[in-house]
Design an enzyme around this catalytic site. Structure first.
Site, PDB file in Angstrom:
ATOM      1  N   LYS A 191       0.874  -1.171   0.000  1.00 22.59           N
ATOM      2  CA  LYS A 191       0.000   0.000   0.000  1.00 22.59           C
ATOM      3  C   LYS A 191       0.917   1.228   0.000  1.00 22.59           C
ATOM      4  CE  LYS A 191      -2.683   3.437   1.436  1.00 22.59           C
ATOM      5  NZ  LYS A 191      -2.150   4.817   1.418  1.00 22.59           N
ATOM      6  N   TYR A 255      -6.049  -1.727  15.125  1.00 25.58           N
ATOM      7  CA  TYR A 255      -6.565  -2.655  14.116  1.00 25.58           C
ATOM      8  C   TYR A 255      -6.193  -4.092  14.459  1.00 25.58           C
ATOM      9  CZ  TYR A 255      -6.920   1.614  11.232  1.00 25.58           C
ATOM     10  OH  TYR A 255      -7.208   2.867  10.738  1.00 25.58           O
ATOM     11  N   GLU A 267       7.639   1.774  12.380  1.00 31.32           N
ATOM     12  CA  GLU A 267       8.748   2.735  12.355  1.00 31.32           C
ATOM     13  C   GLU A 267       8.090   4.096  12.186  1.00 31.32           C
ATOM     14  OE1 GLU A 267      10.872   5.525  11.445  1.00 31.32           O
ATOM     15  OE2 GLU A 267      11.263   4.595   9.500  1.00 31.32           O
ATOM     16  N   CYS A 268       8.086   4.870  13.266  1.00 31.61           N
ATOM     17  CA  CYS A 268       7.277   6.084  13.318  1.00 31.61           C
ATOM     18  C   CYS A 268       8.142   7.348  13.396  1.00 31.61           C
ATOM     19  CB  CYS A 268       6.309   5.990  14.495  1.00 31.61           C
ATOM     20  SG  CYS A 268       5.151   4.598  14.350  1.00 31.61           S
ATOM     21  N   CYS A 302      12.309  10.863   9.077  1.00 28.57           N
ATOM     22  CA  CYS A 302      12.039  10.475  10.468  1.00 28.57           C
ATOM     23  C   CYS A 302      13.265  10.621  11.367  1.00 28.57           C
ATOM     24  CB  CYS A 302      11.532   9.040  10.522  1.00 28.57           C
ATOM     25  SG  CYS A 302       9.943   8.783   9.716  1.00 28.57           S
ATOM     26  N   LYS A 352       1.300  23.269   8.059  1.00 30.60           N
ATOM     27  CA  LYS A 352       1.744  22.782   9.364  1.00 30.60           C
ATOM     28  C   LYS A 352       3.141  23.301   9.699  1.00 30.60           C
ATOM     29  CE  LYS A 352       3.307  18.484  11.544  1.00 30.60           C
ATOM     30  NZ  LYS A 352       3.524  17.031  11.332  1.00 30.60           N
ATOM     31  N   GLU A 401       7.629  16.940  16.575  1.00 30.29           N
ATOM     32  CA  GLU A 401       8.207  16.663  15.264  1.00 30.29           C
ATOM     33  C   GLU A 401       7.591  17.598  14.229  1.00 30.29           C
ATOM     34  OE1 GLU A 401       9.261  12.786  12.553  1.00 30.29           O
ATOM     35  OE2 GLU A 401       7.243  12.889  13.413  1.00 30.29           O
TER      36      GLU A 401
END
Length: 498
Positions: A191, A255, A267-268, A302, A352, A401
């Site tokens: 995806k 989910y 991995e954020c 990141c 932002k 962030e």
């Protein structure tokens, strides 16, 4: 501009804009939805084509095909050397299409073409080549049982894998997830981010040309709330590997809990520190690394070193060096070869980052370099690399962030204070620091809570080293290295009684 680079701009970029680019579903089944989304380039906010707008029904169809392929198909049953040979053919095709793949990421994500040509696409191919070579070199174990039994410890493919990709490194993140998942024998459903689906689509087409079965590697395009959520909630998906925001990462945990307790690897986000100690040698290489950590890829990274912690004795000289170094970081249109900083990915993200720029000023931070918005260029989403001084630990710019080119500079006096400031974040993806003291180097590297710590330079490691984070930067596994294979496998013990 070399002839090769000129060809990339004129033959691929311009042709793409004229003929309209398309990224549809690549599912080995019929009856798919025909809805589409307009695909805009952040370069000038023009429509360059369409992508398919997937639904939960499309995901269900893809999962059914993937499950049947996993249980009854040939991919997982091929000898590792055979999977290796197919992936090597795939790599050869990628080499033939380097310029095309680079141009796709440039136009789709607004990434500077030089970075795409020289860094992103070569790293993408290297990832596939490395995992192809690893395919027949990873072994199971035999337990020390004695003569009464034989204990085999084996790794089996986990099954149906959902790979949910971010928009900031489209081709490279495709490689980080698809290469190890496929080489282990899994069925993979990709995806891509709806903002950047083009290179994933082309890479998947090349996979089929190389001999990867269509059932073993599929792609479903569309919005995260439709396609990503459907993968996360599906009862017949065995694991999801996700790279993206911490906010969305939390959703994937929900989910999983609400469905079949599928494995989730996250991995954020990150708010990575760079530390300059009083004994640091600040030569040209160090200055370039500090700036690269802060501003590479428009800071849409990141592991971005967005907090610069500087010993007070070094700060004045360092800020001058950084200001001088920034002269080489041209803000411009991404298809120009001397551009270092392109646009923000979309209007919402641009707004932002502008909000953080305004908030930093209001909270008392001082701009020492940059701060301008080039709203007369292309889409108008072009923000200069900006350095803020006088940032304290209670300011928004220190804590949150940004994912945009804003660097927060904070002073410290002692090693203990530097470590405390470095760890004063909810994240823990990466860190870097500069010192000539070997004992300090070990102490600080051991004390910083981050998945990757680099000393006297900025680095995320390479394909051989695992990449991932502590705390809210993620958990459940690692990308890269042999360690990445573990997230796509189940460990099984086979106990044979003699």
């Amino acid at each position: 501009m070399s002839t090769k680079e000129q060809a990339t701009k004129e033959q691929v970029f311009e042709k793409a804009k004229q003929q309209q680019l398309w990224a549809g579903h690549l599912i080995a089944a019929d009856g798919l939805s025909e809805a589409t989304l307009d695909n805009y380039t952040p370069i000038d906010n023009s429509i360059i084509g369409q992508i398919a707008s997937g639904t939960s029904d499309d995901v269900d169809t893809a999962v059914q095909v993937a499950r049947d392929a996993f249980e009854n198909g040939e991919w997982r049953r091929l000898a590792p050397a055979e999977r290796k040979a197919i992936m090597q053919r795939w790599c050869a095709l990628m080499h033939e299409h380097v310029e095309e793949l680079a141009a796709l990421d440039c136009v789709d994500a607004g990434k500077p073409i030089t970075e795409c040509l020289n860094t992103d696409i070569p790293a993408t191919i290297e990832t596939f080549e490395w995992y192809a070579e690893a395919a027949d070199k990873v072994f199971g174990k035999i337990a020390p049982t004695g003569s009464t039994a034989l204990g085999l410890i084996v790794q089996e493919p986990i099954g149906v894998v959902g790979a949910v990709l971010p928009w900031n490194f489209p081709a490279q993140m495709y490689a980080w997830k698809v290469a190890p998942a496929l080489i282990m024998g899994n069925s993979v459903i990709v995806k891509p981010a709806e903002l950047t689906s083009l290179s994933a689509y082309r890479l998947t087409e090349l996979a089929y040309e190389a001999g990867v079965p269509r059932e073993a590697l599929q792609m479903v395009c569309g919005l995260g709330e439709n396609v990503g959520a459907a993968l996360g909630q599906h009862m017949d998906v065995d694991m999801v590997s996700f790279t993206g925001s911490t906010e969305v990462g939390r959703l994937f945990l929900q989910y999983s809990a609400q469905s079949n307790l599928k494995e989730i690897v996250l991995e954020c986000g990150g708010k990575s520190p760079q530390i300059v100690f009083d004994d640091a040698v600040l030569d040209d290489a160090a200055i370039n690394d500090i700036l690269s950590a802060a501003f590479w890829n428009m800071s849409e990274n990141c592991s971005c070193g967005s907090r610069l912690l500087v010993h007070s004795s070094q700060k004045r000289a360092l800020l001058e060096q950084l200001k001088n170094g920034l002269k080489g970081w041209k803000v411009g249109l991404p298809y120009d070869v001397d551009t270092a900083i392109g646009p923000m990915i979309e209007k919402a993200h641009f707004d932002k980052v502008c909000h953080y720029l305004k908030t930093a000023k209001e909270e008392g931070a001082t701009i020492v370099a940059g701060g301008n918005i080039h709203d007369d260029m292309g889409s108008g989403w072009y923000i200069e690399p900006t350095i803020f001084d006088d940032v304290t630990a209670d300011m928004t710019l220190f804590k949150e962030e940004v994912f945009g080119p804003l660097l927060a500079v904070t002073s410290f006096e002692t090693e203990e204070e530097a470590i405390k400031l470095a760890n004063e974040t909810n994240y823990g993806l990466a860190a870097s620091f500069y010192t000539q003291n070997i004992k300090r180097a070990y102490r600080v590297a051991s004390s910083i809570k981050a998945g990757t710590v680099s000393i006297n330079g900025f680095s995320e490691g390479d394909i051989t080293t695992p990449f991932g984070g502590y705390k809210q930067s993620g958990f459940g596994g690692r990308d890269n290295g042999l360690e990445a294979l573990a997230q796509y496998a189940q460990t099984k013990t086979i106990w044979l009684v003699n």
